[in-house]
Design a protein around this motif. Structure first.
Motif, PDB file in Angstrom:
ATOM      1  N   THR A 266      12.218   5.559 126.284  1.00 33.57           N
ATOM      2  CA  THR A 266      11.763   5.617 124.888  1.00 33.57           C
ATOM      3  C   THR A 266      12.509   6.658 124.075  1.00 33.57           C
ATOM      4  O   THR A 266      12.881   6.407 122.931  1.00 33.57           O
TER       5      THR A 266
ATOM      6  N   ASP B  95      11.060   4.987 131.254  1.00 34.35           N
ATOM      7  CA  ASP B  95      11.147   6.217 130.470  1.00 34.35           C
ATOM      8  C   ASP B  95      12.398   6.256 129.590  1.00 34.35           C
ATOM      9  O   ASP B  95      13.091   7.269 129.494  1.00 34.35           O
TER      10      ASP B  95
ATOM     11  N   ARG C  20      14.287  -4.698 126.877  1.00 37.39           N
ATOM     12  CA  ARG C  20      13.879  -3.383 126.379  1.00 37.39           C
ATOM     13  C   ARG C  20      13.208  -3.341 125.016  1.00 37.39           C
ATOM     14  O   ARG C  20      12.311  -2.537 124.823  1.00 37.39           O
TER      15      ARG C  20
ATOM     16  N   VAL D 295       9.269   1.422 128.511  1.00 36.61           N
ATOM     17  CA  VAL D 295       8.275   2.481 128.720  1.00 36.61           C
ATOM     18  C   VAL D 295       8.242   2.874 130.203  1.00 36.61           C
ATOM     19  O   VAL D 295       8.285   4.054 130.545  1.00 36.61           O
ATOM     20  N   LYS D 296       8.206   1.888 131.072  1.00 30.36           N
ATOM     21  CA  LYS D 296       8.138   2.147 132.513  1.00 30.36           C
ATOM     22  C   LYS D 296       9.350   2.940 132.997  1.00 30.36           C
ATOM     23  O   LYS D 296       9.218   3.837 133.840  1.00 30.36           O
TER      24      LYS D 296
ATOM     25  N   ARG E 232      15.557   7.797 124.595  1.00 31.03           N
ATOM     26  CA  ARG E 232      16.940   7.331 124.398  1.00 31.03           C
ATOM     27  C   ARG E 232      16.989   6.244 123.332  1.00 31.03           C
ATOM     28  O   ARG E 232      17.901   6.241 122.486  1.00 31.03           O
TER      29      ARG E 232
END
Length: 137
Positions: free
Chosen positions: A18, A16, A113, A13-14, A20
């Motif tokens: 999501t 970014d 992840r 999330v951090k 992908r």
């Protein structure tokens, strides 16, 4: 047709990642049928990962899973548990094949992840843990 739980961890999330990661899921033929973002409390993370409570990495895992928001998802499709585990790749990104989420997008075993259920029985329990309000069971 089966369901499985996916968690996009705080690092995903951090960074970014999501969108992908969702592309990997959708390209595998799995459908995302429920999704929500939330911040886990220490109590929730410890309860969810209770099977690891005797392992040396448990405290670090709980701390990591509460370090930022996560996205929890219910995935649906044929052999959903095994299919998602295959596209996640090995727990250790250094051992994960290219073309998998961890092989392509992760670099560290502690921040790899994603989480995915390891059996249909655990998938049902994990889905109930996060999605009881939707009565998906």
């Amino acid at each position: 047709m089966d369901r499985t739980l996916s968690i996009l961890k705080p690092d995903a999330v951090k960074l970014d990642l999501t969108g992908r990661i969702n592309t990997y899921i959708e390209n595998s033929g799995l459908k995302i049928i429920a999704q929500k973002m939330l911040s886990l409390t220490e109590k929730q993370a410890a309860s969810f990962y209770h099977i690891h409570q005797e392992r040396p990495f448990f405290i670090e895992l709980v701390k990591f899973m509460t370090s930022g928001p996560v996205i929890v998802q219910v995935l649906f499709g044929k052999d959903a548990v095994s299919k998602y585990r295959a596209i996640m790749g090995d727990t250790d990104p250094k051992q994960a094949a290219k073309g998998t989420i961890r092989g392509d997008l992760a670099s560290d075993i502690s921040e790899n992840r994603v989480h995915g259920s390891d059996s249909i029985d655990n998938a049902n329990k994990e889905i109930a843990f996060f999605f009881a309000e939707y009565q998906l069971l």
